[in-house]
Scaffold this motif. Structure first.
Motif, PDB file in Angstrom:
ATOM      1  N   UNK A 104      -4.906  -1.991  -4.158  1.00 53.09           N
ATOM      2  CA  UNK A 104      -4.927  -1.591  -2.752  1.00 53.09           C
ATOM      3  C   UNK A 104      -5.319  -0.123  -2.566  1.00 53.09           C
ATOM      4  N   UNK A 163     -13.940  -8.988  -2.497  1.00 58.66           N
ATOM      5  CA  UNK A 163     -12.619  -8.743  -3.065  1.00 58.66           C
ATOM      6  C   UNK A 163     -11.511  -9.161  -2.094  1.00 58.66           C
ATOM      7  N   UNK A 164     -11.716  -8.856  -0.797  1.00 57.63           N
ATOM      8  CA  UNK A 164     -10.727  -9.230   0.212  1.00 57.63           C
ATOM      9  C   UNK A 164     -10.532 -10.730   0.227  1.00 57.63           C
ATOM     10  N   UNK A 218     -16.271   3.291   5.029  1.00 59.03           N
ATOM     11  CA  UNK A 218     -17.022   2.260   5.735  1.00 59.03           C
ATOM     12  C   UNK A 218     -16.999   0.912   5.051  1.00 59.03           C
ATOM     13  N   UNK A 219     -17.766  -0.020   5.620  1.00 59.60           N
ATOM     14  CA  UNK A 219     -17.800  -1.395   5.114  1.00 59.60           C
ATOM     15  C   UNK A 219     -18.533  -1.446   3.774  1.00 59.60           C
ATOM     16  N   UNK A 220     -17.938  -2.167   2.843  1.00 57.36           N
ATOM     17  CA  UNK A 220     -18.575  -2.328   1.536  1.00 57.36           C
ATOM     18  C   UNK A 220     -18.656  -3.818   1.224  1.00 57.36           C
ATOM     19  N   UNK A 276     -12.682   1.970   1.414  1.00 54.74           N
ATOM     20  CA  UNK A 276     -12.961   1.566   2.802  1.00 54.74           C
ATOM     21  C   UNK A 276     -12.904   2.710   3.796  1.00 54.74           C
ATOM     22  N   UNK A 277     -12.323   3.826   3.393  1.00 54.31           N
ATOM     23  CA  UNK A 277     -12.337   4.970   4.298  1.00 54.31           C
ATOM     24  C   UNK A 277     -13.775   5.413   4.548  1.00 54.31           C
ATOM     25  N   UNK A 321       0.838  -1.189   0.000  1.00 53.91           N
ATOM     26  CA  UNK A 321       0.000   0.000   0.000  1.00 53.91           C
ATOM     27  C   UNK A 321       0.878   1.246   0.000  1.00 53.91           C
ATOM     28  N   UNK A 327     -16.241  -5.076  -1.302  1.00 53.17           N
ATOM     29  CA  UNK A 327     -14.855  -5.113  -0.827  1.00 53.17           C
ATOM     30  C   UNK A 327     -14.620  -6.386  -0.006  1.00 53.17           C
ATOM     31  N   UNK A 328     -15.644  -6.828   0.725  1.00 53.80           N
ATOM     32  CA  UNK A 328     -15.521  -8.100   1.454  1.00 53.80           C
ATOM     33  C   UNK A 328     -15.179  -9.219   0.486  1.00 53.80           C
ATOM     34  N   UNK A 387      -9.031   0.165  -3.067  1.00 52.98           N
ATOM     35  CA  UNK A 387      -9.704  -0.337  -1.864  1.00 52.98           C
ATOM     36  C   UNK A 387      -9.594   0.698  -0.745  1.00 52.98           C
ATOM     37  N   UNK A 388      -8.402   1.273  -0.629  1.00 53.77           N
ATOM     38  CA  UNK A 388      -8.156   2.262   0.420  1.00 53.77           C
ATOM     39  C   UNK A 388      -9.163   3.404   0.333  1.00 53.77           C
TER      40      UNK A 388
END
Lengths: 283, 255
Positions: free
Chosen positions: B214, B232-233, B224-226, B221-222, B199, B229-230, B217-218
């Protein structure tokens, strides 16, 4: 014997690469940190100590100190959690160690940003921790964990713990058990054997673990961004802001140089501990 | 220490390390958008992921940079390891030390100093600067991995080859490289995951024209929860686990 063309190419190429991407950027950073800020062209080519002077001003100094204390506390927590764990893994049945190590490696290599983000799901008001504690009846209302300095601590310990465990494991694993037996035979208690034999012999692991945790803990600006409140800052957040928001590049460079000096100090400590532990340095 | 105390302690630490990852994985299959409450199994977040063009683009760019930088790092790192292992020259210890220092350097210092270099020479930030950033990050690790592998060799094989008239390049190409192959692949995989996961260096060395995963995503996610993105993680964790398993396997072979 005359060097072959291949050898000359390899040596020049590798050294050239090291100079270009290792030495030159570091020297430029150092040079910039001694220059003056210019509002228009970013940097004024005038030698000045003003950035370093500013670093030690009370307002900034206390922020830096706070960030250091935070990183140091996270490092200490990692050490306290990680040492017994590394010891258990190193002393576990040899059949299980590869699996146990692999389980430590996986979080070690998983994107720390993603792991930080995953922590949000655990810490938020209706997250795992709060749901569990309410289920147990320990709390009535959800604890406020997110956007607090505590969350930043948890985030730092969580993401950096594997960086502590792996070097500790390597050091403990190499420990000669005969020395511990000898110490016990000579009448030392368990505690003094641990303090006088185990700790000094595993010191290189302790120091390199602390280095691998402390330095990133100062720099991981996205952890406070995602988990911390507006006021929680690490040195990394500060450096980033100087470069990208405040546009005070000399000051940001000076802060980075400060971080490099901390690394130098820790490396010196590491070499000293390696020499003391009487082992060869491995890279 | 009692064996059960030890086991419980180890289990607790593992639980701490894995709980968030498990939670994210569960979320990624949960039909409920934001809460822990289980609303049924779904793959819609994974589907949503594929529809998200900016994420897919960023993922593609991340893969590109990871493959290219792992390859370049592997070449430079292997040559560096070969040089340190085979040649005696003035300043060898200094090279060792600087590679070690680069390995230990905090990411942010690497990122910042490269940014200063790029600004200084007037390069515009994008693919090339990002590539140089990732290569700088990875080379010391490849060097260390491959060097360790070289040290495990029987030196008489190289001597025999030299006695039989092999020149330097032939020694490298025919003897050292094949023997080090598993270490090389492990180094490649290591660089690949490092590049994919980085990152901080990316943050400073790439520009708006080349946004990698990254960083995408950064910025997401700033806020909140998406749910996507879960998903993707989970995908990224899976890729990392696969790379780690593979590189462990290769390193273990014959060592």
């Amino acid at each position: 014997m005359k060097d072959s063309l291949f050898k000359r190419l390899v040596v020049t190429g590798v050294l050239g690469w090291l100079v270009l991407f290792g030495a030159v950027p570091t020297l430029m950073l150092l040079a910039v940190s001694f220059l003056k800020r210019d509002p228009d062209s970013l940097i004024e080519p005038v030698l000045s100590l003003s950035s370093y002077h500013e670093l030690f001003q009370p307002a900034l100094g206390s922020m830096l100190a706070e960030s250091m204390v935070m990183a140091a506390t996270a490092t200490l927590l990692c050490l306290l959690i990680g040492y017994p764990f590394a010891y258990i893994v190193a002393r576990a049945d040899k059949r299980h160690t590869p699996t146990l190590l692999l389980l430590v490696m996986i979080p070690f290599w998983t994107n720390t940003l993603i792991r930080t983000y995953a922590l949000v799901a655990v810490l938020k008001a209706d997250g795992v921790v709060n749901t569990f504690l309410r289920f147990l009846g320990v709390i009535d209302a959800p604890l406020k964990l997110m956007y607090t300095p505590t969350a930043v601590f948890i985030g730092l310990v969580y993401t950096l713990l594997p960086f502590m465990i792996l070097p500790l494991y390597a050091a403990i694993e190499k420990l000669d058990l005969k020395l511990l037996e000898a110490s016990r035979d000579l009448g030392a208690s368990r505690f003094s054997t641990f303090r006088k034999i185990t700790i000094p012999l595993t010191m290189p692991g302790i120091v390199s673990g602390c280095m691998l945790v402390f330095l990133p803990a100062l720099g991981m600006f996205y952890i406070p961004d995602i988990l911390g409140g507006a006021r929680t800052m690490l040195l990394g957040n500060y450096i980033r802001d100087q470069f990208l928001a405040a546009r005070n590049i000399p000051l940001g460079a000076a802060a980075s140089i400060a971080m490099t000096l901390i690394m130098g100090l820790m490396l010196a400590l590491y070499y000293k501990s390696v020499r003391r532990a009487g082992r060869k340095v491995r890279i | 220490m009692n064996i059960w105390v030890k086991r419980a302690y180890a289990a607790l630490v593992f639980a701490f390390l894995y709980l968030p990852l498990v939670v994210i994985a569960v979320y990624s299959f949960n039909a409920s958008k934001y809460s822990l409450a289980w609303k049924g199994f779904t793959l819609q977040w994974y589907g949503r992921l594929l529809d998200n063009a900016t994420l897919v683009d960023a993922a593609f760019r991340s893969m590109t940079i990871a493959v290219v930088s792992a390859t370049v790092s592997c070449v430079i790192g292997t040559l560096a390891a070969f040089m340190l292992h085979q040649y005696r020259f003035r300043g060898r210890r200094a090279v060792f030390a600087s590679i070690f220092v680069m390995m230990m350097s905090p990411d942010i210092v690497i990122g910042i100093s490269l940014l200063v270099l790029f600004l200084g020479v007037g390069l515009s930030l994008g693919f090339w600067t990002l590539l140089m950033g990732h290569v700088t990050l990875c080379v010391p690790f490849v060097t260390a991995t491959v060097y360790t592998r070289f040290k495990g060799f029987d030196p008489t094989v190289v001597e025999a080859a030299r006695d039989l008239g092999a020149v330097e390049y032939q020694v490298f190409r025919r003897i050292v490289l094949p023997m080090a192959a598993p270490g090389l692949v492990a180094g490649w995989l290591l660089s690949f995951t490092m590049s994919l996961d980085d990152v901080i260096v990316s943050f400073f060395t790439t520009g708006p024209t080349y946004e990698v995963l990254p960083l995408r995503i950064y910025s997401m996610v700033r806020l909140g929860i998406k749910p996507d993105v879960n998903a993707l993680s989970v995908v990224m964790i899976t890729v990392t686990v696969a790379a780690v398993l593979l590189s462990r396997r290769l390193l273990k072979e014959k060592s």
